[in-house]
Design a protein around this motif. Structure first.
Motif, PDB file in Angstrom:
ATOM      1  N   THR A  24      35.467  35.601  41.535  1.00 43.24           N
ATOM      2  CA  THR A  24      36.233  36.611  40.804  1.00 43.24           C
ATOM      3  C   THR A  24      35.393  37.739  40.215  1.00 43.24           C
ATOM      4  OG1 THR A  24      36.163  35.261  38.820  1.00 43.24           O
ATOM      5  CG2 THR A  24      38.110  35.039  40.238  1.00 43.24           C
ATOM      6  N   MET A  25      34.122  37.549  40.040  1.00 43.18           N
ATOM      7  CA  MET A  25      33.187  38.590  39.624  1.00 43.18           C
ATOM      8  C   MET A  25      33.185  38.869  38.116  1.00 43.18           C
ATOM      9  SD  MET A  25      32.043  39.193  42.684  1.00 43.18           S
ATOM     10  CE  MET A  25      30.939  40.531  42.438  1.00 43.18           C
ATOM     11  N   GLY A  26      34.261  38.747  37.420  1.00 40.03           N
ATOM     12  CA  GLY A  26      34.275  39.055  35.979  1.00 40.03           C
ATOM     13  C   GLY A  26      35.597  39.660  35.572  1.00 40.03           C
ATOM     14  N   SER A  27      35.698  40.974  35.611  1.00 41.27           N
ATOM     15  CA  SER A  27      36.909  41.663  35.153  1.00 41.27           C
ATOM     16  C   SER A  27      37.973  41.701  36.252  1.00 41.27           C
ATOM     17  CB  SER A  27      36.572  43.094  34.736  1.00 41.27           C
ATOM     18  OG  SER A  27      36.283  43.884  35.874  1.00 41.27           O
ATOM     19  N   GLU A  28      39.201  42.016  35.835  1.00 42.55           N
ATOM     20  CA  GLU A  28      40.292  42.183  36.795  1.00 42.55           C
ATOM     21  C   GLU A  28      39.965  43.286  37.798  1.00 42.55           C
ATOM     22  OE1 GLU A  28      45.070  42.402  36.424  1.00 42.55           O
ATOM     23  OE2 GLU A  28      44.006  44.022  35.396  1.00 42.55           O
ATOM     24  N   THR A  29      39.397  44.371  37.329  1.00 45.58           N
ATOM     25  CA  THR A  29      39.036  45.485  38.210  1.00 45.58           C
ATOM     26  C   THR A  29      38.023  45.048  39.257  1.00 45.58           C
ATOM     27  OG1 THR A  29      39.500  47.108  36.481  1.00 45.58           O
ATOM     28  CG2 THR A  29      38.044  47.816  38.277  1.00 45.58           C
ATOM     29  N   GLU A  30      37.002  44.307  38.840  1.00 48.75           N
ATOM     30  CA  GLU A  30      35.995  43.839  39.803  1.00 48.75           C
ATOM     31  C   GLU A  30      36.606  42.859  40.800  1.00 48.75           C
ATOM     32  OE1 GLU A  30      31.875  44.023  37.267  1.00 48.75           O
ATOM     33  OE2 GLU A  30      33.358  42.511  36.703  1.00 48.75           O
ATOM     34  N   HIS A  34      36.703  43.540  44.770  1.00 48.10           N
ATOM     35  CA  HIS A  34      36.138  42.564  45.698  1.00 48.10           C
ATOM     36  C   HIS A  34      37.168  42.202  46.769  1.00 48.10           C
ATOM     37  CE1 HIS A  34      34.630  38.109  46.167  1.00 48.10           C
ATOM     38  NE2 HIS A  34      34.470  38.801  47.277  1.00 48.10           N
ATOM     39  N   ALA A  35      38.401  41.920  46.356  1.00 52.83           N
ATOM     40  CA  ALA A  35      39.444  41.538  47.310  1.00 52.83           C
ATOM     41  C   ALA A  35      39.782  42.693  48.259  1.00 52.83           C
ATOM     42  CB  ALA A  35      40.688  41.065  46.571  1.00 52.83           C
ATOM     43  N   ALA A  36      39.881  43.918  47.746  1.00 53.69           N
ATOM     44  CA  ALA A  36      40.220  45.075  48.587  1.00 53.69           C
ATOM     45  C   ALA A  36      39.112  45.363  49.597  1.00 53.69           C
ATOM     46  CB  ALA A  36      40.493  46.304  47.723  1.00 53.69           C
ATOM     47  N   LEU A 105      42.511  50.242  49.038  1.00 51.91           N
ATOM     48  CA  LEU A 105      41.116  50.350  48.612  1.00 51.91           C
ATOM     49  C   LEU A 105      40.897  51.634  47.811  1.00 51.91           C
ATOM     50  CD1 LEU A 105      38.290  49.120  48.646  1.00 51.91           C
ATOM     51  CD2 LEU A 105      37.931  50.200  50.875  1.00 51.91           C
ATOM     52  N   ASP A 106      41.516  52.729  48.231  1.00 50.45           N
ATOM     53  CA  ASP A 106      41.394  53.992  47.506  1.00 50.45           C
ATOM     54  C   ASP A 106      42.015  53.883  46.109  1.00 50.45           C
ATOM     55  OD1 ASP A 106      40.558  56.824  47.553  1.00 50.45           O
ATOM     56  OD2 ASP A 106      42.712  57.211  47.379  1.00 50.45           O
ATOM     57  N   SER A 107      43.161  53.210  46.007  1.00 48.61           N
ATOM     58  CA  SER A 107      43.791  53.020  44.693  1.00 48.61           C
ATOM     59  C   SER A 107      42.886  52.228  43.759  1.00 48.61           C
ATOM     60  CB  SER A 107      45.127  52.277  44.841  1.00 48.61           C
ATOM     61  OG  SER A 107      46.055  53.057  45.541  1.00 48.61           O
ATOM     62  N   VAL A 108      42.261  51.182  44.294  1.00 49.28           N
ATOM     63  CA  VAL A 108      41.372  50.348  43.487  1.00 49.28           C
ATOM     64  C   VAL A 108      40.105  51.108  43.122  1.00 49.28           C
ATOM     65  CG1 VAL A 108      40.008  48.219  43.492  1.00 49.28           C
ATOM     66  CG2 VAL A 108      42.322  48.213  44.419  1.00 49.28           C
ATOM     67  N   LYS A 109      39.614  51.917  44.051  1.00 54.13           N
ATOM     68  CA  LYS A 109      38.426  52.736  43.769  1.00 54.13           C
ATOM     69  C   LYS A 109      38.675  53.636  42.566  1.00 54.13           C
ATOM     70  CE  LYS A 109      38.007  56.685  45.424  1.00 54.13           C
ATOM     71  NZ  LYS A 109      38.107  57.855  46.229  1.00 54.13           N
ATOM     72  N   LYS A 110      39.863  54.214  42.472  1.00 60.83           N
ATOM     73  CA  LYS A 110      40.183  55.111  41.357  1.00 60.83           C
ATOM     74  C   LYS A 110      40.185  54.369  40.026  1.00 60.83           C
ATOM     75  CE  LYS A 110      42.648  58.296  44.306  1.00 60.83           C
ATOM     76  NZ  LYS A 110      43.945  58.726  44.809  1.00 60.83           N
TER      77      LYS A 110
END
Length: 173
Positions: A24-30, A34-36, A105-110
């Motif tokens: 999971t890496m840590g935060s929800e964003t990470e 990772h999943a994307a 992936l672009d949405s998550v990048k933002k």
């Protein structure tokens, strides 16, 4: 046809495996990043398998894509999605899968790069379309979700013999 109740029962075993193995890496964003990234990488590997007409590898890459898709859902606490019926596609189902995965992936990048808040409604909408594309591809190759998930569980069971994520198991593979 598999009923929703049957799907929930099958999903429980698979989603527990993903919960145990996804780093999971840590935060929800990470975690969603990772999943994307994982989904996009597996989509590229799926393209290679399709170009090589390697049905065994196609099933494997579909399973790997499914793993990261489930990890994404879990990272958002999204549960089971009901896939949307395709509206207009921009090419083949596989083209649509690549386009939709890139959009995700672009949405998550933002979120990760620009600090935007996670727009769960928009992301879940993207995931519903992705799931529809994925399920259509599974069907197009004469497979079922059960076959894809079982093959993925067997592969990952060999890689992670203790049934949980460990760096040394991931590096070894």
């Amino acid at each position: 046809m598999v009923t929703l109740t049957q799907r929930v029962k099958m999903k429980h075993k698979y989603d527990q495996m993903v919960r145990n193995l996804f780093k999971t890496m840590g935060s929800e964003t990470e975690a969603i990043l990772h999943a994307a990234i994982g989904m996009y990488g597996e989509a590229a590997e799926l393209l290679q398998a399709i170009n090589n007409k390697d049905v065994v590898n196609i099933c494997e890459e579909l399973g790997d894509f499914r793993f990261y898709f489930e990890a994404f859902l879990q990272s958002l606490n999204a549960g089971i999605l009901i896939p949307r019926i395709h509206e207009a596609t921009q090419g083949t189902t596989f083209d649509e899968l690549i386009i939709r995965t890139g959009d995700l992936l672009d949405s998550v990048k933002k979120v990760w790069v620009y600090g935007k808040l996670i727009d769960k409604f928009s992301i879940l909408n993207q995931l519903e379309y992705l799931q529809a594309c994925f399920q259509q591809l599974v069907s197009d190759f004469g497979l079922t979700m059960k076959i894809v998930e079982t093959a993925n569980q067997e592969k990952l069971g060999k890689r992670y013999p203790e049934g949980v994520y460990r760096n040394e198991d991931a590096i070894r593979s």
